[in-house]
Design a protein around this motif. Sequence first.
Motif, PDB file in Angstrom:
ATOM      1  N   VAL A 121      -1.148  15.833 -35.023  1.00 24.39           N
ATOM      2  CA  VAL A 121       0.242  15.595 -35.735  1.00 24.39           C
ATOM      3  C   VAL A 121       1.330  15.041 -34.733  1.00 24.39           C
ATOM      4  N   PRO A 122       1.609  15.692 -33.620  1.00 27.11           N
ATOM      5  CA  PRO A 122       2.680  15.404 -32.912  1.00 27.11           C
ATOM      6  C   PRO A 122       2.503  13.709 -32.398  1.00 27.11           C
ATOM      7  N   GLY A 123       1.176  13.511 -32.067  1.00 27.94           N
ATOM      8  CA  GLY A 123       1.073  12.028 -31.554  1.00 27.94           C
ATOM      9  C   GLY A 123       1.352  11.003 -32.827  1.00 27.94           C
ATOM     10  N   MET A 124       0.777  11.367 -34.024  1.00 24.96           N
ATOM     11  CA  MET A 124       1.014  10.582 -35.333  1.00 24.96           C
ATOM     12  C   MET A 124       2.444  10.472 -35.427  1.00 24.96           C
ATOM     13  N   ARG A 125       3.052  11.407 -35.456  1.00 21.95           N
ATOM     14  CA  ARG A 125       4.630  11.537 -35.847  1.00 21.95           C
ATOM     15  C   ARG A 125       5.542  10.792 -34.938  1.00 21.95           C
ATOM     16  N   GLU A 126       4.978  10.953 -33.577  1.00 23.53           N
ATOM     17  CA  GLU A 126       6.023  10.243 -32.459  1.00 23.53           C
ATOM     18  C   GLU A 126       5.498   8.836 -32.514  1.00 23.53           C
ATOM     19  N   ARG A 127       4.263   8.085 -32.810  1.00 23.29           N
ATOM     20  CA  ARG A 127       3.847   6.794 -33.113  1.00 23.29           C
ATOM     21  C   ARG A 127       4.406   6.528 -34.517  1.00 23.29           C
ATOM     22  N   ARG A 128       4.786   7.109 -35.173  1.00 22.93           N
ATOM     23  CA  ARG A 128       5.143   6.888 -36.684  1.00 22.93           C
ATOM     24  C   ARG A 128       3.760   5.847 -37.302  1.00 22.93           C
ATOM     25  N   HIS A 129       2.697   6.649 -36.950  1.00 21.29           N
ATOM     26  CA  HIS A 129       1.340   5.795 -37.496  1.00 21.29           C
ATOM     27  C   HIS A 129       0.238   6.919 -37.664  1.00 21.29           C
ATOM     28  N   GLY A 130      -0.382   6.995 -38.532  1.00 15.43           N
ATOM     29  CA  GLY A 130      -1.604   7.603 -38.877  1.00 15.43           C
ATOM     30  C   GLY A 130      -2.119   8.082 -40.056  1.00 15.43           C
ATOM     31  N   CYS A 131      -3.283   8.615 -40.165  1.00 12.18           N
ATOM     32  CA  CYS A 131      -3.976   9.006 -41.710  1.00 12.18           C
ATOM     33  C   CYS A 131      -4.638  10.136 -41.230  1.00 12.18           C
ATOM     34  N   ILE A 132      -4.501  11.115 -41.947  1.00 10.59           N
ATOM     35  CA  ILE A 132      -5.267  12.508 -42.024  1.00 10.59           C
ATOM     36  C   ILE A 132      -5.831  12.547 -43.368  1.00 10.59           C
ATOM     37  N   VAL A 133      -7.135  12.961 -43.499  1.00 10.90           N
ATOM     38  CA  VAL A 133      -8.084  12.874 -44.590  1.00 10.90           C
ATOM     39  C   VAL A 133      -8.575  14.237 -44.708  1.00 10.90           C
ATOM     40  N   ASN A 134      -8.147  15.120 -45.747  1.00  9.73           N
ATOM     41  CA  ASN A 134      -8.795  16.468 -45.812  1.00  9.73           C
ATOM     42  C   ASN A 134      -9.772  16.341 -47.014  1.00  9.73           C
ATOM     43  N   VAL A 135     -10.748  16.614 -46.664  1.00  6.78           N
ATOM     44  CA  VAL A 135     -12.012  16.844 -47.668  1.00  6.78           C
ATOM     45  C   VAL A 135     -11.886  18.202 -47.947  1.00  6.78           C
ATOM     46  N   THR A 136     -11.687  18.382 -49.636  1.00 10.79           N
ATOM     47  CA  THR A 136     -11.637  19.566 -50.364  1.00 10.79           C
ATOM     48  C   THR A 136     -13.104  19.753 -51.103  1.00 10.79           C
ATOM     49  N   ALA A 170       7.827  10.860 -44.010  1.00  6.69           N
ATOM     50  CA  ALA A 170       9.046  10.600 -43.353  1.00  6.69           C
ATOM     51  C   ALA A 170       8.899   9.897 -42.010  1.00  6.69           C
ATOM     52  N   PHE A 171       7.383  10.271 -41.505  1.00  7.01           N
ATOM     53  CA  PHE A 171       7.065   9.613 -40.152  1.00  7.01           C
ATOM     54  C   PHE A 171       6.157   8.619 -40.533  1.00  7.01           C
ATOM     55  N   ASN A 172       5.891   8.005 -41.708  1.00  6.94           N
ATOM     56  CA  ASN A 172       4.832   6.926 -41.981  1.00  6.94           C
ATOM     57  C   ASN A 172       3.490   7.428 -41.645  1.00  6.94           C
ATOM     58  N   VAL A 173       2.974   8.560 -41.772  1.00  7.13           N
ATOM     59  CA  VAL A 173       1.868   9.187 -41.749  1.00  7.13           C
ATOM     60  C   VAL A 173       1.223   9.446 -42.937  1.00  7.13           C
ATOM     61  N   ARG A 174       0.048   8.934 -43.451  1.00  5.00           N
ATOM     62  CA  ARG A 174      -0.625   9.084 -44.892  1.00  5.00           C
ATOM     63  C   ARG A 174      -1.396  10.170 -44.538  1.00  5.00           C
ATOM     64  N   GLN A 226     -15.355   6.193 -49.909  1.00  4.73           N
ATOM     65  CA  GLN A 226     -14.026   6.037 -50.280  1.00  4.73           C
ATOM     66  C   GLN A 226     -13.197   6.644 -49.093  1.00  4.73           C
ATOM     67  N   ILE A 227     -13.574   7.245 -48.111  1.00  4.38           N
ATOM     68  CA  ILE A 227     -12.794   7.629 -47.022  1.00  4.38           C
ATOM     69  C   ILE A 227     -12.511   6.265 -46.299  1.00  4.38           C
ATOM     70  N   ARG A 228     -13.516   5.287 -46.027  1.00  4.69           N
ATOM     71  CA  ARG A 228     -13.082   4.137 -45.445  1.00  4.69           C
ATOM     72  C   ARG A 228     -12.332   3.259 -46.213  1.00  4.69           C
ATOM     73  N   GLU A 229     -12.459   3.256 -47.375  1.00  6.04           N
ATOM     74  CA  GLU A 229     -11.241   2.500 -48.300  1.00  6.04           C
ATOM     75  C   GLU A 229      -9.836   2.785 -47.847  1.00  6.04           C
ATOM     76  N   ILE A 230      -9.740   4.162 -47.681  1.00  3.64           N
ATOM     77  CA  ILE A 230      -8.537   4.898 -47.595  1.00  3.64           C
ATOM     78  C   ILE A 230      -8.166   4.412 -45.949  1.00  3.64           C
ATOM     79  N   VAL A 231      -9.041   4.733 -45.191  1.00  5.16           N
ATOM     80  CA  VAL A 231      -8.516   4.175 -43.883  1.00  5.16           C
ATOM     81  C   VAL A 231      -8.258   2.849 -43.630  1.00  5.16           C
ATOM     82  N   ASP A 232      -8.898   2.012 -44.266  1.00  3.55           N
ATOM     83  CA  ASP A 232      -8.651   0.440 -44.230  1.00  3.55           C
ATOM     84  C   ASP A 232      -7.360   0.106 -45.239  1.00  3.55           C
TER      85      ASP A 232
END
Length: 286
Positions: A121-136, A170-174, A226-232
């Motif tokens: 998260v720190p790197g994603m927040r600083e770059r204001r870019h990233g995607c975190i996918v949690n499989v529940t 707030a930091f553009n990280v999905r 489905q995860i690929r579609e989210i990432v792309d």
Amino acid sequence: MAIALVTGTSSGIGLATAVTLARAGHQVIATMRNLDGAGELQKIVSAEKLAVTVAALNVDDDASVENAISKAIAENGRIDVLVNNAGIGGGGSVEEVPMARFREVMETNCFGALRCIKAVVPGMRERRHGCIVNVTSIAGRMALAPAAAYAASKFALEALSECLAQEMKAFNVRVAIIEPGVIATPIFGKARPQPQDSPYPHARRQAALFAASLTKPTSPYVVGEQIREIVDGDSWQLRYPVGSDAVPFLTWRASKTDEEMVEYGGASDEEYKILMKSEFGLDVNL
């Protein structure tokens, strides 16, 4: 091209996700607890010449997570995508499952994901870019006996994910939550034997439900896609039920009161079979 780190890639959804993302042109760091389990993934990677690096990462261990993710960032400059897939099952009645097992399931399924999140998260927040996918799981939104340990861990990860999504907006990280239904993965073969003299009927009913559902198996590659579609993509949608039975199960639960669900838990075997047939078209053999 994104640089994606995927946990729990020795089999099932993790393996399918790593392969699917790599086939789509992404650079993948495929992690697993024990590298001895990398055989199947390595065969696919070698045959297709995919951009996949296999690395050891035990989500239960602070040092392992820190070392693996720090190394991945040092070698690649960043991590754009984190897919928290590593998880274990946790069936059995509340009375019969030892406290140690409850802790083990929560440690892997919730705290394991949290460790990885906190590392990227720190790197994603600083770059204001990233995607975190949690499989529940759909078990993160509907609790069915006898899976208290597993459902509790997935409910916890759902809540964590929902809070995280609000914070990272707030930091553009999905942040996205993947909620698979019954998927044909090795997790069912890893289930621990239930006590033969258990007074609870729910374990054999659940086993029969899974067996009936798996007569028309859903491939883990459906989840990977489905995860690929989210990432792309660029969607901010939070929850994604995946698999042919996911939405029907969740819709069914939403149509029931809490009291009806409790009553359902006390049904006789014959009533259970009728319910599964009428509600889901499944022939369960008890």
